[in-house]
Design a protein around this motif. Structure first.
Motif: not given
Length: 125
Positions: A14-15, A66, A84, A86-89, A125
Motif C-alpha cells: 500500500a502506497g 493516483r 499511491s 491501495k489494497p482495494e486496487d 496492506a
C-alpha cells in the motif's frame, strides 16, 4: 486480428507503485483508444483509464489523480503508471483497444474490439 500483450503486473505494498504496459500487434485504423479495465474481487468490472491517439485521456472516478496513462503511437503502446496504490486496487487488469469511440466512452461501455489476457495486480496492506 489485433493481439494485445500486457506486462508489469505484480505485487506492491500500500502506497507503492506499479506500471502496466500494453502493446498492440497491429492497429486497423489510425485513430483508436487503448486503455485498461479491471475486475476487483466482489465488484463489477470497471474502466480504469483510457487514452486516444491524440493524447486525450480519461480516468475512472476512483483513480482520483493516483494513476497516469500515457501512449507511444509509434510503438502502439500504452502505459499505466499507478501510484499511491491501495489494497482495494487489487484485481485483474485487462488492456483493451477500441475504434470509433472516445476515451470517456471506452470507460463506460464494456464492448471492445479486442481484449488482452489480463495481468494481476496485488496490493498488500
Amino acid at each position: 486480428q489485433v493481439e494485445l500483450t500486457e506486462s508489469g503486473g505484480g505485487s506492491a505494498q500500500a502506497g507503492g507503485s506499479l506500471t502496466l504496459s500494453c502493446v498492440a500487434s497491429v492497429t486497423v485504423y489510425d485513430y483508436y483508444v487503448m486503455g485498461w479495465w479491471r475486475q476487483v474481487p466482489g465488484q463489477k468490472r470497471e474502466g480504469v483509464a483510457a487514452i486516444d491517439t491524440e493524447g486525450v485521456a480519461a480516468y475512472g472516478e476512483f483513480v482520483k489523480g493516483r494513476f497516469t496513462i500515457s501512449k507511444d503511437n509509434a510503438q502502439k503502446t500504452v502505459h499505466l503508471e499507478m501510484n499511491s496504490l491501495k489494497p482495494e486496487d487489487t484485481g485483474m487488469y485487462t488492456c483493451a483497444i477500441e475504434y470509433f469511440t472516445s476515451p470517456a466512452n471506452f470507460l463506460r461501455y464494456g464492448g471492445k474490439t479486442e481484449w488482452g489476457p489480463g495481468t494481476q495486480v496485488t496490493v498488500s496492506a
